[in-house]
Write a protein that holds these residues in place. Sequence first.
Motif, PDB file in Angstrom:
ATOM      1  N   ASP A 113       0.897  -1.137  -0.024  1.00 59.60           N
ATOM      2  CA  ASP A 113       0.080  -0.010  -0.031  1.00 59.60           C
ATOM      3  C   ASP A 113       0.848   1.386  -0.061  1.00 59.60           C
ATOM      4  N   ARG A 114       1.954   1.144   0.746  1.00 59.66           N
ATOM      5  CA  ARG A 114       2.913   2.379   0.737  1.00 59.66           C
ATOM      6  C   ARG A 114       3.304   2.646  -0.647  1.00 59.66           C
ATOM      7  N   THR A 142      -1.363  -6.428  -4.428  1.00 60.23           N
ATOM      8  CA  THR A 142      -0.729  -6.314  -3.141  1.00 60.23           C
ATOM      9  C   THR A 142      -1.151  -7.507  -2.217  1.00 60.23           C
ATOM     10  N   THR A 179      -4.162  -3.188  -8.954  1.00 53.20           N
ATOM     11  CA  THR A 179      -4.206  -1.685  -8.921  1.00 53.20           C
ATOM     12  C   THR A 179      -3.577  -1.402 -10.696  1.00 53.20           C
ATOM     13  N   LEU A 231       1.835   1.977  -3.552  1.00 56.34           N
ATOM     14  CA  LEU A 231       0.592   2.696  -4.141  1.00 56.34           C
ATOM     15  C   LEU A 231       0.653   4.225  -3.927  1.00 56.34           C
ATOM     16  N   GLU A 232       0.847   4.409  -2.523  1.00 55.13           N
ATOM     17  CA  GLU A 232       0.659   5.809  -2.132  1.00 55.13           C
ATOM     18  C   GLU A 232       1.725   6.637  -2.592  1.00 55.13           C
ATOM     19  N   ARG A 233       2.834   6.071  -2.684  1.00 54.57           N
ATOM     20  CA  ARG A 233       4.125   6.960  -3.318  1.00 54.57           C
ATOM     21  C   ARG A 233       3.839   7.054  -4.605  1.00 54.57           C
ATOM     22  N   ALA A 287      -4.650   4.831  -6.935  1.00 54.37           N
ATOM     23  CA  ALA A 287      -5.946   4.544  -6.051  1.00 54.37           C
ATOM     24  C   ALA A 287      -5.941   2.968  -6.238  1.00 54.37           C
ATOM     25  N   LYS A 288      -5.766   2.457  -4.954  1.00 55.80           N
ATOM     26  CA  LYS A 288      -6.001   0.964  -5.216  1.00 55.80           C
ATOM     27  C   LYS A 288      -7.298   0.351  -5.558  1.00 55.80           C
ATOM     28  N   ASP A 323       1.052   7.522  -6.181  1.00 58.91           N
ATOM     29  CA  ASP A 323      -0.020   8.210  -6.485  1.00 58.91           C
ATOM     30  C   ASP A 323      -1.246   7.370  -7.242  1.00 58.91           C
TER      31      ASP A 323
END
Length: 333
Positions: free
Chosen positions: A27-28, A125, A131, A30-32, A36-37, A34
Motif C-alpha cells: 500500500d505504501r 498487493t 491496481t 501505491l501511495e508513493r 488509487a488501490k 499516487d
Amino acid sequence: MSLPPPATHHVLGLGNAIVDVIAEADDRALERLDLAKGTMTLIDQARMIELYEGMGPAVEVSGGSCANTMAALAALGARAAYVGKVQDDQLGEVFRHDIRAAGVTFETPPLQDGPATARCLIFVTRDAQRTMATYLGACVELGPDDVDEAQVAAAGIVYLEGYLWDRPGAKAACLKAAELAHRHGGQVALTLSDPFCVDRWRAEFADLIAHHVDILIANEAEICSLYGANELRQAAEMVRSQVRLAALTCGGAGSLLLTPDRTEHIEAAAIERVVDTTGAGDLYAAGLLYGLAHDLPLAACGRLGSLAAAEVLGHYGARATRPLAPLVERALA
C-alpha cells in the motif's frame, strides 16, 4: 441461447490488445506512486515510464480483458476469434504469437507507425487486489475498418469490452460489430469492465444495453454504478428487464444470473488461497460464454464461469496455468 448455424467461431471478441506487466507491491508503494488501490487508470507514455521505473521485479505476459477471455474460451474448447490493434514492434509480435498460440484466430493487421503496443502495469498487493495503470498506445487506432462483416456474420456471439468506450474509433467499431451481429442473427455480449469506466460513460452504456446488448456481464460495483443503485438487489431488478441475460459477479458471494423471469444464484468455486484477482472476471466471462454458445443449462453456464475464474485466483497473472477443458464436465455434474 443456441448458436445460429453455421458459426465459424463461437465467440468473436473486440478489445484492447495489451501486454500485462505484473509486479508485487504494498500500500505504501501505491501511495508513493499516487495510485488509487483497486482501480484501472488510463495513462500517457510519460506516466507509463514513471510508473514502470517505480515497479519492483515484473513479469510480462500478453493480456487485455477481452483477449484473456478469448484465450480461456479456446482453452475450454471453443472456437474463438479476436479483434484488437497492436504495433508492428517487439511487444506487438509477442502479443500476436501468444494469442495465436492459445488457439485464438487473430487477423487484425498491425500498425506500421504511430504509438507503441499497449501495456498495462499491474500492481498486486498482499490482499490479492490489483491496481492497474494502462497505456493504450496502439489500441487507440482500433476503428470500424478493423471490423470485418464476414467475420462477424460467422460468429454466434460478439463480445465487446467496455474499456473500448474510452476512444471514439473503438466505440464506432463496437457499434458496427453489434449492428452486424444482429443483422446476421448473432448475439451481442458486453462486459462493463470497470466501475470508473461506467462512471465515465453511464448514459451511453445505458443506451447501448437497451438497444444492442443481449448478454451483460458486470460485477457488483459496475452494475450499481450503471443504475445509480445503493445495493445489488435494486440494480438487479433494473437490469433484468433490459437484456436477455445479466450475469452479475459478487466475488466470494458467487454470482447471479438474471433473465426477465428467472434468477439463478451460483456459488463461488472453492479455492485454498486467493493470490491475485487479475483476470478472474475475464475467466468467468469465458466460462459463461462457452456454456451459452454450447447451449448448456443456465446454472451450468454460471458454474463453469465460477470454476474458470477460480483457476486464476491462486497465482499471479490473468491466464490459467492448468487445462480448462475438464471444467466443462465438472460444471455439468
